[in-house]
Motif scaffolding. Structure first.
Motif, short mmCIF file in Angstrom:
data_model
loop_
_atom_site.label_atom_id
_atom_site.label_comp_id
_atom_site.label_asym_id
_atom_site.label_seq_id
_atom_site.Cartn_x
_atom_site.Cartn_y
_atom_site.Cartn_z
N THR A 50 54.09 13.21 4.33
CA THR A 50 54.23 11.85 3.79
C THR A 50 54.92 11.88 2.43
N ASN A 51 55.33 10.69 1.98
CA ASN A 51 55.91 10.59 0.62
C ASN A 51 54.88 11.02 -0.43
N VAL A 89 52.83 15.88 10.01
CA VAL A 89 53.41 14.76 9.27
C VAL A 89 53.46 15.12 7.78
N ASP A 108 52.63 13.30 -0.05
CA ASP A 108 52.63 14.78 -0.07
C ASP A 108 53.77 15.29 -0.95
N LYS A 143 59.37 6.59 10.16
CA LYS A 143 58.40 7.54 10.74
C LYS A 143 58.91 8.97 10.75
N GLU A 176 59.02 6.64 5.05
CA GLU A 176 57.61 6.71 4.63
C GLU A 176 57.03 8.10 4.90
N GLU A 177 57.45 8.69 6.02
CA GLU A 177 57.00 10.04 6.37
C GLU A 177 58.01 10.68 7.30
N ARG A 178 57.89 11.99 7.50
CA ARG A 178 58.78 12.71 8.40
C ARG A 178 57.96 13.81 9.06
N ARG A 179 58.48 14.37 10.18
CA ARG A 179 57.79 15.44 10.90
C ARG A 179 58.43 16.78 10.53
N ASP A 190 56.57 7.60 -4.02
CA ASP A 190 56.61 6.87 -2.75
C ASP A 190 57.48 5.62 -2.91
#
Ligand code: ACO
Length: 303
Positions: A11-12, A9, A14, A255, A33-36, A23
């Motif tokens: 995240t923003n 994951v 990161d 997500k 909010e986050e991505r893989r 963010d």
């Protein structure tokens, strides 16, 4: 349906550490909010294979029953062999022809519409369609205009005959090559965000309405909308055009970010698993992407 998303994951928060962003900016402008992100050992074909295996299991179809494999992607492992031939071998789908489809974020819709023609004509009983991207390998991680938007993943479906009254009721596909300059991949993804935004808001709403009309339905007959998960504000505009309440729109952009050709099948796989789409629901899928391309499907859900 089936899906695969990599476990890592990003995240923003990161991203805040790597580039000049926040963010708050990313959430308010995009809903993400986050991505893989896939690791170095995992390429596009690996994710396509995992999603395909899950789709075949859920459809209860053996790989050797497939007549054709279509993989929608703009991030193949190689120019050739295609991702579709790579997963044909890994799945053991020895009777299947295989080709990749390039229509960027509208690729999954283009793939399903192509599959429908082969099934309807009787040429093939079952067609596997996969939407898959490893966008992390073509994103410029120094460019805040694009680095915050994209993620990796795969979604898949098996297209075959269903009972009378169910299945694909109508479709729409379109392209406007004059807009190609607004969203392209040379060394990295390059995007004119405002132009793409304007095009997407207009086209997503129009295609969602038009595909319902082509099925002989009004917007009140539509039970659920699965828009391409690019940006929550674009998705909301198409939901409002259909007059649907918030809970009747698929939402996974927070997500997974924008996973291009994979976003619609990933989101729909989650909707089915979590009971948001049921048999006999009228479901509209709508996507847009580089090219520019767009496509929509109106489906009466169920086997
Ligand atoms: N963090 C902070 N600031 C940023 C960031 C960032 N990550 N990215 C851009 N900015 C700045 C820009 O530099 C610009 O600053 P300036 O005004 O000083 O030049 C400003 O933010 C731009 O702000 P807005 O114009 O308010 O941004 P907008 O509301 O247009 O949102 C966005 C930008 C999110 C890119 C939007 O235009 C969009 O979503 N467009 C569509 C993108 C899309 O869907 N792409 C994928 C399509 S298909 C496919 O998937 C391949």
């Amino acid at each position: 349906m089936g899906k695969y998303v990599p476990p890592t994951v990003l995240t923003n928060e990161d991203l805040e550490k790597r580039i000049d962003t926040s963010d708050e900016w990313i959430r308010s402008r995009t809903g993400i909010e986050e991505r893989r992100i896939a690791d170095n050992e995992t390429n596009t074909s690996d994710m396509a294979y995992e999603a395909a295996k899950e789709a075949l299991e859920s459809a209860n179809i053996r790989p050797d029953q497939l007549g054709l494999i279509l993989v929608a992607t703009v991030t193949p492992d190689y120019t050739f062999p295609s991702v579709s031939t790579m997963i044909q071998e890994r799945l053991g789908a020895k009777n299947a022809a295989a080709m990749d489809v390039s229509a960027a974020c509208a690729g999954f819709i283009y793939g399903v519409v192509t599959a429908k023609q082969f099934v309807e004509s009787g040429a093939y009983e079952y067609v596997l369609v996969v939407g898959v991207e490893k966008l992390s390998k073509i994103v410029d991680w120094e460019d805040r205009n694009t680095a915050v938007l994209f993620g990796d993943g795969a979604g898949a479906t098996v297209v075959g005959k269903v009972s009378e009254g169910r299945g694909i009721l109508s479709f729409e596909l379109g392209a406007d090559g004059s807009g190609g300059k607004h969203l392209c991949h040379k060394e990295f993804i390059e995007m004119n965000g405002r132009e793409v935004f304007k095009f997407a808001v207009r086209q997503m709403g129009e295609s969602a309405l038009s595909v319902a009309e082509k099925a002989g339905l009004s917007k009140d007959d539509v039970d659920y909308l699965v828009p391409h998960q690019a940006n929550i504000r674009i998705m909301e505009a198409s939901r409002e055009r259909l007059g649907l309440p918030v809970e009747k729109m698929s939402k996974s952009v927070h997500k997974y970010g924008n996973t291009s050709a994979a976003s619609i099948p990933i989101s729909l796989t989650d909707d089915l698993a979590e009971g948001r789409v049921k048999d006999d629901d009228v479901v509209v899928l709508v996507g847009f992407g580089g090219g520019l391309t767009w496509g929509a499907l109106c489906i009466k859900w169920g086997k």
